[in-house]
Design a protein around this motif. Sequence first.
Motif, PDB file in Angstrom:
ATOM      1  N   SER A 188     -61.371 -45.438  10.719  1.00 30.34           N
ATOM      2  CA  SER A 188     -60.699 -46.696  10.759  1.00 30.34           C
ATOM      3  C   SER A 188     -61.557 -47.961  10.864  1.00 30.34           C
ATOM      4  CB  SER A 188     -59.766 -46.612  12.052  1.00 30.34           C
ATOM      5  OG  SER A 188     -60.640 -46.530  13.211  1.00 30.34           O
ATOM      6  N   GLU A 189     -62.872 -47.810  11.280  1.00 32.19           N
ATOM      7  CA  GLU A 189     -63.751 -49.088  11.301  1.00 32.19           C
ATOM      8  C   GLU A 189     -64.550 -49.312  10.043  1.00 32.19           C
ATOM      9  OE1 GLU A 189     -63.776 -46.218  13.592  1.00 32.19           O
ATOM     10  OE2 GLU A 189     -62.901 -47.368  15.209  1.00 32.19           O
ATOM     11  N   GLU A 190     -64.377 -48.144   9.142  1.00 34.87           N
ATOM     12  CA  GLU A 190     -65.133 -48.328   7.728  1.00 34.87           C
ATOM     13  C   GLU A 190     -64.297 -48.707   6.693  1.00 34.87           C
ATOM     14  OE1 GLU A 190     -67.885 -45.348   7.011  1.00 34.87           O
ATOM     15  OE2 GLU A 190     -67.922 -44.555   8.923  1.00 34.87           O
ATOM     16  N   LYS A 191     -65.084 -49.324   5.651  1.00 36.79           N
ATOM     17  CA  LYS A 191     -64.143 -49.683   4.475  1.00 36.79           C
ATOM     18  C   LYS A 191     -64.170 -48.280   3.498  1.00 36.79           C
ATOM     19  CE  LYS A 191     -64.812 -54.489   3.635  1.00 36.79           C
ATOM     20  NZ  LYS A 191     -65.403 -55.335   2.533  1.00 36.79           N
ATOM     21  N   SER A 192     -63.236 -48.207   2.745  1.00 38.40           N
ATOM     22  CA  SER A 192     -63.198 -47.190   1.765  1.00 38.40           C
ATOM     23  C   SER A 192     -64.412 -47.227   0.587  1.00 38.40           C
ATOM     24  CB  SER A 192     -61.904 -47.164   0.863  1.00 38.40           C
ATOM     25  OG  SER A 192     -60.754 -47.002   1.817  1.00 38.40           O
ATOM     26  N   PRO A 193     -64.846 -46.234  -0.027  1.00 36.98           N
ATOM     27  CA  PRO A 193     -65.992 -46.354  -0.785  1.00 36.98           C
ATOM     28  C   PRO A 193     -65.308 -46.829  -1.982  1.00 36.98           C
ATOM     29  CG  PRO A 193     -65.980 -43.890  -0.093  1.00 36.98           C
ATOM     30  CD  PRO A 193     -64.574 -44.838   0.630  1.00 36.98           C
ATOM     31  N   PHE A 194     -66.273 -47.593  -2.865  1.00 39.15           N
ATOM     32  CA  PHE A 194     -65.900 -48.618  -3.979  1.00 39.15           C
ATOM     33  C   PHE A 194     -65.166 -47.848  -4.863  1.00 39.15           C
ATOM     34  CE2 PHE A 194     -69.645 -46.487  -5.713  1.00 39.15           C
ATOM     35  CZ  PHE A 194     -69.278 -46.618  -7.110  1.00 39.15           C
ATOM     36  N   TYR A 195     -65.579 -46.442  -5.200  1.00 43.50           N
ATOM     37  CA  TYR A 195     -64.637 -45.696  -6.281  1.00 43.50           C
ATOM     38  C   TYR A 195     -63.429 -45.287  -5.986  1.00 43.50           C
ATOM     39  CZ  TYR A 195     -66.077 -41.743  -3.085  1.00 43.50           C
ATOM     40  OH  TYR A 195     -66.184 -40.788  -2.098  1.00 43.50           O
ATOM     41  N   VAL A 196     -63.255 -45.303  -4.372  1.00 43.34           N
ATOM     42  CA  VAL A 196     -61.926 -45.202  -3.906  1.00 43.34           C
ATOM     43  C   VAL A 196     -60.718 -46.390  -4.269  1.00 43.34           C
ATOM     44  CG1 VAL A 196     -60.179 -44.780  -2.070  1.00 43.34           C
ATOM     45  CG2 VAL A 196     -62.236 -43.474  -2.135  1.00 43.34           C
ATOM     46  N   SER A 197     -61.517 -47.693  -4.011  1.00 47.48           N
ATOM     47  CA  SER A 197     -60.870 -48.800  -4.324  1.00 47.48           C
ATOM     48  C   SER A 197     -60.523 -48.843  -5.930  1.00 47.48           C
ATOM     49  CB  SER A 197     -61.581 -49.930  -3.787  1.00 47.48           C
ATOM     50  OG  SER A 197     -61.641 -50.075  -2.139  1.00 47.48           O
ATOM     51  N   PHE A 198     -61.320 -48.464  -6.589  1.00 43.06           N
ATOM     52  CA  PHE A 198     -61.189 -48.521  -8.047  1.00 43.06           C
ATOM     53  C   PHE A 198     -60.107 -47.590  -8.378  1.00 43.06           C
ATOM     54  CE2 PHE A 198     -62.100 -46.681 -12.300  1.00 43.06           C
ATOM     55  CZ  PHE A 198     -62.139 -47.859 -12.934  1.00 43.06           C
ATOM     56  N   LEU A 199     -60.161 -46.352  -8.014  1.00 42.27           N
ATOM     57  CA  LEU A 199     -58.847 -45.545  -8.363  1.00 42.27           C
ATOM     58  C   LEU A 199     -57.720 -46.125  -7.569  1.00 42.27           C
ATOM     59  CD1 LEU A 199     -60.724 -41.945  -7.666  1.00 42.27           C
ATOM     60  CD2 LEU A 199     -60.301 -43.270 -10.127  1.00 42.27           C
ATOM     61  N   ALA A 200     -57.485 -46.504  -6.593  1.00 41.53           N
ATOM     62  CA  ALA A 200     -56.319 -46.911  -6.032  1.00 41.53           C
ATOM     63  C   ALA A 200     -55.840 -48.076  -6.907  1.00 41.53           C
ATOM     64  CB  ALA A 200     -56.597 -47.211  -4.534  1.00 41.53           C
ATOM     65  N   GLY A 201     -56.750 -48.781  -7.233  1.00 46.51           N
ATOM     66  CA  GLY A 201     -56.248 -50.234  -8.169  1.00 46.51           C
ATOM     67  C   GLY A 201     -55.806 -49.487  -9.379  1.00 46.51           C
ATOM     68  N   CYS A 202     -56.362 -48.680 -10.040  1.00 48.00           N
ATOM     69  CA  CYS A 202     -56.183 -48.202 -11.298  1.00 48.00           C
ATOM     70  C   CYS A 202     -54.601 -47.385 -10.929  1.00 48.00           C
ATOM     71  CB  CYS A 202     -57.135 -47.160 -11.682  1.00 48.00           C
ATOM     72  SG  CYS A 202     -58.554 -47.656 -12.495  1.00 48.00           S
ATOM     73  N   VAL A 203     -54.343 -46.582 -10.177  1.00 46.57           N
ATOM     74  CA  VAL A 203     -53.068 -46.029 -10.056  1.00 46.57           C
ATOM     75  C   VAL A 203     -51.947 -46.963  -9.679  1.00 46.57           C
ATOM     76  CG1 VAL A 203     -51.737 -44.422  -8.660  1.00 46.57           C
ATOM     77  CG2 VAL A 203     -54.149 -43.738  -9.368  1.00 46.57           C
ATOM     78  N   ALA A 204     -52.447 -47.985  -8.854  1.00 42.58           N
ATOM     79  CA  ALA A 204     -51.364 -48.996  -8.389  1.00 42.58           C
ATOM     80  C   ALA A 204     -51.018 -49.801  -9.560  1.00 42.58           C
ATOM     81  CB  ALA A 204     -51.719 -49.713  -7.095  1.00 42.58           C
ATOM     82  N   GLY A 205     -51.994 -50.309 -10.235  1.00 42.03           N
ATOM     83  CA  GLY A 205     -51.704 -51.407 -11.282  1.00 42.03           C
ATOM     84  C   GLY A 205     -51.108 -50.547 -12.251  1.00 42.03           C
ATOM     85  N   SER A 206     -51.196 -49.516 -12.919  1.00 38.98           N
ATOM     86  CA  SER A 206     -50.383 -48.773 -13.888  1.00 38.98           C
ATOM     87  C   SER A 206     -49.075 -48.349 -13.450  1.00 38.98           C
ATOM     88  CB  SER A 206     -51.113 -47.430 -14.226  1.00 38.98           C
ATOM     89  OG  SER A 206     -51.297 -46.545 -13.316  1.00 38.98           O
ATOM     90  N   ALA A 207     -48.992 -47.838 -12.240  1.00 40.14           N
ATOM     91  CA  ALA A 207     -47.356 -47.947 -11.694  1.00 40.14           C
ATOM     92  C   ALA A 207     -46.539 -49.131 -11.798  1.00 40.14           C
ATOM     93  CB  ALA A 207     -47.595 -47.227 -10.404  1.00 40.14           C
ATOM     94  N   ALA A 208     -47.361 -50.278 -11.277  1.00 41.08           N
ATOM     95  CA  ALA A 208     -46.578 -51.415 -11.235  1.00 41.08           C
ATOM     96  C   ALA A 208     -46.261 -51.890 -12.485  1.00 41.08           C
ATOM     97  CB  ALA A 208     -47.394 -52.361 -10.300  1.00 41.08           C
ATOM     98  N   ALA A 209     -47.136 -51.838 -13.244  1.00 44.05           N
ATOM     99  CA  ALA A 209     -46.976 -52.263 -14.835  1.00 44.05           C
ATOM    100  C   ALA A 209     -45.772 -51.588 -15.431  1.00 44.05           C
ATOM    101  CB  ALA A 209     -48.237 -51.906 -15.637  1.00 44.05           C
ATOM    102  N   VAL A 210     -45.732 -50.380 -15.363  1.00 46.68           N
ATOM    103  CA  VAL A 210     -44.772 -49.717 -16.079  1.00 46.68           C
ATOM    104  C   VAL A 210     -43.253 -50.099 -15.371  1.00 46.68           C
ATOM    105  CG1 VAL A 210     -43.589 -47.388 -16.547  1.00 46.68           C
ATOM    106  CG2 VAL A 210     -45.998 -47.422 -16.730  1.00 46.68           C
ATOM    107  N   ALA A 211     -43.530 -50.291 -14.054  1.00 49.28           N
ATOM    108  CA  ALA A 211     -42.351 -50.387 -13.260  1.00 49.28           C
ATOM    109  C   ALA A 211     -41.560 -51.908 -13.654  1.00 49.28           C
ATOM    110  CB  ALA A 211     -42.638 -50.372 -11.969  1.00 49.28           C
ATOM    111  N   VAL A 212     -42.454 -52.988 -14.229  1.00 50.13           N
ATOM    112  CA  VAL A 212     -41.886 -54.269 -14.511  1.00 50.13           C
ATOM    113  C   VAL A 212     -41.741 -54.496 -15.736  1.00 50.13           C
ATOM    114  CG1 VAL A 212     -42.691 -54.912 -12.086  1.00 50.13           C
ATOM    115  CG2 VAL A 212     -44.096 -55.535 -14.138  1.00 50.13           C
ATOM    116  N   ASN A 213     -42.051 -53.345 -16.830  1.00 54.95           N
ATOM    117  CA  ASN A 213     -42.249 -53.628 -18.214  1.00 54.95           C
ATOM    118  C   ASN A 213     -40.941 -54.381 -18.779  1.00 54.95           C
ATOM    119  OD1 ASN A 213     -44.515 -53.029 -20.451  1.00 54.95           O
ATOM    120  ND2 ASN A 213     -42.074 -52.388 -21.279  1.00 54.95           N
ATOM    121  N   PRO A 214     -39.787 -53.842 -18.367  1.00 52.77           N
ATOM    122  CA  PRO A 214     -38.564 -54.435 -18.883  1.00 52.77           C
ATOM    123  C   PRO A 214     -38.595 -55.942 -18.802  1.00 52.77           C
ATOM    124  CG  PRO A 214     -38.127 -52.283 -17.602  1.00 52.77           C
ATOM    125  CD  PRO A 214     -39.565 -52.577 -17.314  1.00 52.77           C
TER     126      PRO A 214
END
Length: 292
Positions: A188-214
């Motif tokens: 709880s005191e440490e940040k996530s590794p950079f690759y976790v932030s990268f993967l989380a951004g990729c997954v969240a970004g692609s999911a949100a993009a498809v959701a609002v595509n209409p």
Amino acid sequence: MASACMPACLTASSRPSAPRATSACTGPQLTLRCPTGAAVNLTLVTPEKAIKLAANDFFRHQLSKDGQKLTLPKEMLAGCGAGTCQVIVTTPMEMLKIQLQDAGRIAAQRKILAAQAQLSAQGGAQPSVEAPAAPRPTATQLTRDLLRNHGIAGLYKGLGATLLRDVPFSIVYFPLFANLNQLGRPSSEEKSPFYVSFLAGCVAGSAAAVAVNPCDVVKTRLQSLERGVNEDTYSGFLDCARKIWRHEGPSAFLKGAYCRALVIAPLFGIAQVVYFLGIAESLLGLLQEPQA
């Protein structure tokens, strides 16, 4: 779309297809280049992402109490605030980008129709003289024309549609990213590794993009000032959505969704890594050191 730095060939998929030349047309073909409108994105995408990420952190801080973890509704509310703030930059950026892309699309469509008409008039013979192509407008010329003809409101045409796209995008993206990123924290005191932030951004970004595509498809149609042959005109968001549904079917609202997901995923992955690693803060610190 959140607005991302998307090639013209991807965002053009949100529009109706232009008529294509038949096999009888053997004259020189106009080649459309994908980077049309890229300069506008490269100029404005950085402040857009900076506003989006900083605003989300600001609203999350304001909504947190005694450092406790935010509830999902509060995370969504913070994302809503971030999406609302970013349209200050997003709407003019999208407006100029779409006009630059439309200039090439309309020019290609007119050239094909002119070639077909000339072939019909000559009985199928190959035209001997090709009409010179009209020069494409620049972003500066378009900005000047919009301001002269429509005022500052011209740059913010489609603001409502942009809000209807970017606010839901941020409502989906930021809570999803925060929870995915939380899973990769060693403690709880440490940040996530950079690759976790990268993967989380990729997954969240692609999911949100498809959701609002209409919403993005409707926004793109509304912000197109020039219409091609047999293209509808729209009086508003609901009118546009209704005509797309009636004339092109429900699948039209998912046009370009796959491409948007492929582009937005690495874009937000990289943005989150840069933001969470504090690269900007480090550069600012280096710039301030000589003045100390």
